[in-house]
Design a protein around this motif. Structure first.
Motif, PDB file in Angstrom:
ATOM      1  N   ALA A 167       1.019   2.405  -5.420  1.00 32.16           N
ATOM      2  CA  ALA A 167       0.875   3.247  -6.609  1.00 32.16           C
ATOM      3  C   ALA A 167       1.532   4.606  -6.398  1.00 32.16           C
ATOM      4  CB  ALA A 167      -0.611   3.415  -6.940  1.00 32.16           C
ATOM      5  N   ALA A 168       1.429   5.150  -5.186  1.00 31.28           N
ATOM      6  CA  ALA A 168       2.051   6.441  -4.905  1.00 31.28           C
ATOM      7  C   ALA A 168       3.572   6.347  -4.977  1.00 31.28           C
ATOM      8  CB  ALA A 168       1.607   6.943  -3.535  1.00 31.28           C
ATOM      9  N   MET A 169       4.127   5.248  -4.478  1.00 32.84           N
ATOM     10  CA  MET A 169       5.585   5.092  -4.507  1.00 32.84           C
ATOM     11  C   MET A 169       6.102   4.866  -5.922  1.00 32.84           C
ATOM     12  SD  MET A 169       6.462   2.906  -1.038  1.00 32.84           S
ATOM     13  CE  MET A 169       5.420   1.515  -1.486  1.00 32.84           C
ATOM     14  N   ASP A 170       5.348   4.145  -6.740  1.00 35.61           N
ATOM     15  CA  ASP A 170       5.833   3.785  -8.068  1.00 35.61           C
ATOM     16  C   ASP A 170       5.540   4.837  -9.124  1.00 35.61           C
ATOM     17  OD1 ASP A 170       6.753   1.444  -6.979  1.00 35.61           O
ATOM     18  OD2 ASP A 170       5.091   0.213  -7.669  1.00 35.61           O
ATOM     19  N   THR A 171       4.551   5.684  -8.882  1.00 36.90           N
ATOM     20  CA  THR A 171       4.170   6.653  -9.924  1.00 36.90           C
ATOM     21  C   THR A 171       4.332   8.106  -9.507  1.00 36.90           C
ATOM     22  OG1 THR A 171       1.828   6.751  -9.245  1.00 36.90           O
ATOM     23  CG2 THR A 171       2.472   4.997 -10.773  1.00 36.90           C
ATOM     24  N   ALA A 172       4.451   8.385  -8.212  1.00 34.27           N
ATOM     25  CA  ALA A 172       4.527   9.784  -7.769  1.00 34.27           C
ATOM     26  C   ALA A 172       5.756  10.056  -6.915  1.00 34.27           C
ATOM     27  CB  ALA A 172       3.268  10.161  -6.988  1.00 34.27           C
ATOM     28  N   GLY A 173       6.642   9.096  -6.769  1.00 37.40           N
ATOM     29  CA  GLY A 173       7.863   9.332  -6.004  1.00 37.40           C
ATOM     30  C   GLY A 173       7.670   9.394  -4.508  1.00 37.40           C
ATOM     31  N   ALA A 174       6.549   8.888  -3.991  1.00 36.25           N
ATOM     32  CA  ALA A 174       6.354   8.858  -2.541  1.00 36.25           C
ATOM     33  C   ALA A 174       7.276   7.814  -1.917  1.00 36.25           C
ATOM     34  CB  ALA A 174       4.896   8.549  -2.205  1.00 36.25           C
ATOM     35  N   THR A 175       7.467   7.913  -0.610  1.00 35.20           N
ATOM     36  CA  THR A 175       8.365   6.997   0.094  1.00 35.20           C
ATOM     37  C   THR A 175       7.666   6.455   1.335  1.00 35.20           C
ATOM     38  OG1 THR A 175       9.333   8.852   1.331  1.00 35.20           O
ATOM     39  CG2 THR A 175      10.448   8.158  -0.703  1.00 35.20           C
ATOM     40  N   PRO A 176       8.031   5.234   1.754  1.00 40.62           N
ATOM     41  CA  PRO A 176       7.476   4.704   3.009  1.00 40.62           C
ATOM     42  C   PRO A 176       8.144   5.370   4.198  1.00 40.62           C
ATOM     43  CG  PRO A 176       9.027   3.136   2.076  1.00 40.62           C
ATOM     44  CD  PRO A 176       8.906   4.255   1.075  1.00 40.62           C
ATOM     45  N   GLY A 177       7.411   5.513   5.249  1.00 38.38           N
ATOM     46  CA  GLY A 177       7.939   6.163   6.444  1.00 38.38           C
ATOM     47  C   GLY A 177       7.429   5.500   7.709  1.00 38.38           C
ATOM     48  N   LEU A 178       7.993   5.918   8.829  1.00 39.43           N
ATOM     49  CA  LEU A 178       7.618   5.398  10.148  1.00 39.43           C
ATOM     50  C   LEU A 178       7.158   6.551  11.011  1.00 39.43           C
ATOM     51  CD1 LEU A 178       7.470   3.408  12.511  1.00 39.43           C
ATOM     52  CD2 LEU A 178       9.939   3.743  12.850  1.00 39.43           C
ATOM     53  N   ASP A 179       5.920   6.464  11.460  1.00 39.41           N
ATOM     54  CA  ASP A 179       5.385   7.405  12.431  1.00 39.41           C
ATOM     55  C   ASP A 179       5.373   6.706  13.784  1.00 39.41           C
ATOM     56  OD1 ASP A 179       2.952   8.612  14.038  1.00 39.41           O
ATOM     57  OD2 ASP A 179       3.559  10.125  12.591  1.00 39.41           O
ATOM     58  N   TRP A 180       6.007   7.305  14.774  1.00 43.51           N
ATOM     59  CA  TRP A 180       6.177   6.641  16.062  1.00 43.51           C
ATOM     60  C   TRP A 180       4.857   6.389  16.777  1.00 43.51           C
ATOM     61  CZ3 TRP A 180      10.467   4.257  16.817  1.00 43.51           C
ATOM     62  CH2 TRP A 180      11.660   4.736  16.279  1.00 43.51           C
ATOM     63  N   LEU A 181       3.837   7.113  16.440  1.00 40.83           N
ATOM     64  CA  LEU A 181       2.547   6.949  17.102  1.00 40.83           C
ATOM     65  C   LEU A 181       1.532   6.213  16.243  1.00 40.83           C
ATOM     66  CD1 LEU A 181       2.187  10.474  18.742  1.00 40.83           C
ATOM     67  CD2 LEU A 181       3.023   8.363  19.786  1.00 40.83           C
ATOM     68  N   ASP A 182       1.661   6.283  14.935  1.00 43.33           N
ATOM     69  CA  ASP A 182       0.679   5.672  14.038  1.00 43.33           C
ATOM     70  C   ASP A 182       1.239   4.527  13.211  1.00 43.33           C
ATOM     71  OD1 ASP A 182      -1.273   7.448  14.889  1.00 43.33           O
ATOM     72  OD2 ASP A 182      -0.663   8.967  13.434  1.00 43.33           O
ATOM     73  N   GLY A 183       2.537   4.277  13.286  1.00 47.39           N
ATOM     74  CA  GLY A 183       3.100   3.144  12.563  1.00 47.39           C
ATOM     75  C   GLY A 183       3.455   3.496  11.131  1.00 47.39           C
ATOM     76  N   PRO A 184       3.279   2.542  10.203  1.00 43.46           N
ATOM     77  CA  PRO A 184       3.623   2.801   8.795  1.00 43.46           C
ATOM     78  C   PRO A 184       2.847   3.988   8.232  1.00 43.46           C
ATOM     79  CG  PRO A 184       3.294   0.448   9.171  1.00 43.46           C
ATOM     80  CD  PRO A 184       2.857   1.150  10.422  1.00 43.46           C
ATOM     81  N   THR A 185       3.539   4.834   7.513  1.00 47.27           N
ATOM     82  CA  THR A 185       2.905   6.015   6.940  1.00 47.27           C
ATOM     83  C   THR A 185       3.502   6.297   5.576  1.00 47.27           C
ATOM     84  OG1 THR A 185       2.335   8.336   7.360  1.00 47.27           O
ATOM     85  CG2 THR A 185       4.535   7.622   7.981  1.00 47.27           C
ATOM     86  N   LEU A 186       2.748   7.000   4.744  1.00 48.59           N
ATOM     87  CA  LEU A 186       3.182   7.368   3.398  1.00 48.59           C
ATOM     88  C   LEU A 186       3.676   8.801   3.410  1.00 48.59           C
ATOM     89  CD1 LEU A 186       3.295   6.491   0.380  1.00 48.59           C
ATOM     90  CD2 LEU A 186       1.038   7.567   0.126  1.00 48.59           C
TER      91      LEU A 186
END
Length: 640
Positions: free
Chosen positions: A577-596
């Motif tokens: 919902a954040a990516m489709d309605t607020a322009g958020a993007t998926p990201g990679l955190d080297w210590l925590d993995g997938p992140t918003l």
């Protein structure tokens, strides 16, 4: 063999092991010796009479049977394939500088140089004896645990053990640090070259391999009976010498450590700190970053390079790790390799095989992924597939689409549908137009609410929420949805397992190791040449001595609980919902993995809000968080 106290202790323990072997041989030959004496006495006329004749008639067949049984046990022990660790062999032409450094180190320690070098996707280093004749590649179609049966034995030549190095060390450590860490390991080739210690090790490894052979399932009842007897004898001998063998290995390690004290002692103290740091970063990278990709059918092809990024990020965040990143200006140990990228890719594929059980090579459902493509290829796809599974389960449960003045009339998947369902007291918004919601001015459909609260929505065969202790602290609706998600995911994995198994190469297997084994056997196949540039033997794992039936050999994490599955799926829905309605993007955190990422910044406070909804049925914290970031839960979401 040096004069170190540990070496002398190791040799004395090796002699004890060899004496146990000699006693076993003496016990096997004793009936035959007595029978020979009785037969010789009859031939010379000294042992005559009915009693001696009866003894000869009884003892001679017994002696023959004992000799045949001893020969069978000896054959199994000699021919059984000892377990070896899965590694990526490094040819000398692929790493001449690394071989030169190891040989110089062996010369400084005055010990034999290792015969070869191999890499393992783990934070450890050791010496491994691979001189057994069965360590050659067997026929492809063969799955027998006894290698080389019916073939002539080849003459054994003294060969130094193989040096196995943890691949993360090469990328994180500097050249001097790697040399200091390998010094006590390479020093172990000195005691290993002693004939008594080498013979004792061969005997123990043979017993261990024989126990594994006899433990393998057999269809033939005759072979099961015969191997059961062989296994009993092998286990008896293994129990007799296990303690002495362990003390022998401790003595070898003590002798190696004592001999290596004179080589880079001060630097080795600093390097040991890097060993612990590399282990922490490697474990975090596998569990938080690599594991989600493996579950998606993608394997990161540069895991060792990712360790450097993860530990650099750790040094930036953690004040205890300050100063470690300053080492990055020195020459890394991976510069000792001619083509580090190809070797990193081979080690990354081997790590996926060991820790997740993926296929041996790339395919339509198992392809490599670069770190730059990870957010789009793994994170985005994972979130959308989880969100699609969540709505599919809600459809099966008969949960109605979201209601309210801003809800879409098309019944498209929205975050509001999930929030309304998990809320203890769903809102009764009137609807302005046609749709599945209640008519204007009507009361909420309490019967429909009861239908989806977990009492009537579950089907037969689904686990009851009260049966799972992990769901005891959740609301009834959360418990029911979590149980249904767990069952749905189990069905998907069950249907995907046979398809994954067919993509693996049908190679031969080593025997499963017993508790006394010092090494591990798993199934290994050669990665396809398309995954990395051809570099001779650098991208080819060891010959096919491991078996797909034993994978994954080292599962990284226990299966996720139903509560964790629900939290992951709800988090994925929020991120979509954040990516489709607020322009958020998926990201990679080297210590925590997938992140918003919202406006380029990672969001780290979503988990408490999700747990509040799951455990208490209170959507207020999550709705406030969504409102602050401008996320519209009533808007449709694109699913995977």
């Amino acid at each position: 063999m040096g004069v170190e106290a540990g070496a002398q202790a190791a040799r004395s323990r090796a002699l004890v092991v060899l004496r146990i072997r000699s006693r076993a041989l003496a016990v096997a030959l004793l009936p035959a010796a007595v029978a020979v004496i009785l037969l010789a006495g009859a031939a010379t006329g000294r042992l005559t009479g009915p009693g001696w004749d009866a003894a000869r008639w009884v003892l001679t067949p017994v002696a023959v049977l004992v000799l045949l049984a001893a020969a069978g046990v000896a054959l199994v022990v000699a021919r059984a394939r000892p377990a070896i660790s899965p590694t990526v062999p490094i040819a000398e032409e692929a790493a001449p500088d690394l071989y030169r450094m190891v040989r110089d180190l062996a010369d400084r320690l005055d010990v034999p140089a290792p015969s070869a070098i191999a890499l393992t996707p783990d934070c450890d280093s050791w010496l491994e004896d691979r001189t057994h004749r069965a360590h050659g590649p067997p026929p492809v179609e063969e799955h027998d645990e006894i290698a080389g049966a019916g073939k002539y034995a080849q003459r054994r030549h003294p060969v130094a053990p193989v040096l196995v190095i943890g691949s993360p060390f090469l990328w994180w450590m500097r050249v001097g640090e790697l040399r200091a860490v390998l010094a006590p390991v390479v020093a172990g080739t000195g005691p290993s070259a002693h004939p008594d210690i080498a013979a004792a090790r061969r005997f123990v490894r043979g017993l261990d391999a024989a126990v594994a052979v006899t433990s393998a399932p057999r269809r033939d009842p005759v072979s099961r009976v015969v191997l059961a007897g062989v296994g009993w004898v092998a286990r008896l001998l293994l129990r007799s010498c296990r303690g002495h063998a362990a003390e022998m290995e401790r003595g070898v390690a003590a002798a190696a450590a004592e001999r290596a004290q004179a080589v880079d002692y001060g630097l080795r103290i600093v390097a040991q700190e890097q060993v612990g740091l590399a282990y922490a970063g490697w474990d975090r990278l596998l569990t938080r970053v690599a594991l989600p990709a493996w579950r998606m059918g993608r394997w990161p092809s540069r895991l060792d390079a990712g360790v450097v990024a993860a530990l650099t990020e750790l040094s930036r965040r953690d004040r205890l790790a300050e100063g470690f990143a300053s080492r990055l200006g020195e020459r890394p140990a991976c510069d000792l390799l001619e083509e580090p990228g190809a070797i990193d890719e081979a080690a990354s594929l081997l790590a996926a095989r060991l820790f997740h059980g993926g296929p041996a090579g790339p395919g339509p459902d198992w392809s490599p992924v670069d770190w730059s493509e990870y957010p789009e290829e793994v994170v985005d796809r994972k979130w959308r597939l989880d969100a699609a599974r969540l709505h599919r389960v809600l459809d099966e449960m008969g949960v109605r689409p979201a209601t309210g003045p801003t809800a879409p009339a098309t019944g498209a998947p929205t975050l509001s549908r999930v929030l309304d369902h998990l809320t203890e007291t769903p809102p009764a918004w009137p609807t302005d137009g046609p749709g599945p919601g209640p008519a204007p001015g009507s009361r909420p459909d309490t019967d429909a609410i009861r239908e989806t609260d977990g009492t009537e929505g579950a089907t037969a065969g689904d686990p009851a929420p009260s049966d799972d202790e992990d769901l005891s602290g959740t609301t009834p609706r959360s418990a029911t949805l979590a149980a249904r998600l767990s069952a749905e995911l189990a069905r998907e994995e069950a249907t995907a397992t046979p398809r994954t198994a067919t993509t693996a190469s049908p190679t031969t297997t080593a025997s499963p190791t017993s508790a006394a084994s010092a090494t591990t056997a798993v199934s290994a196949t050669t990665p396809a040449a398309a995954t990395a540039p051809p570099t001779g033997q650098t991208t080819t794992p060891d010959p096919a001595l491991w078996d797909d039936r034993t994978l994954p050999l080292f599962p990284l994490q226990p299966p996720r609980t139903a509560r964790e599955l629900l939290a992951d799926h709800l988090t994925a829905m929020v991120c979509c919902a954040a990516m489709d309605t607020a322009g958020a993007t998926p990201g990679l955190d080297w210590l925590d993995g997938p992140t918003l990422l919202v406006n380029g910044d990672r969001t780290a406070d979503l988990a408490p809000k999700v747990l509040s909804l799951i455990e208490d049925g209170d959507p207020t914290p999550l709705r406030s968080w969504l409102s602050q970031l401008g996320i519209r839960p009533e808007k449709p979401v694109r699913l995977g």
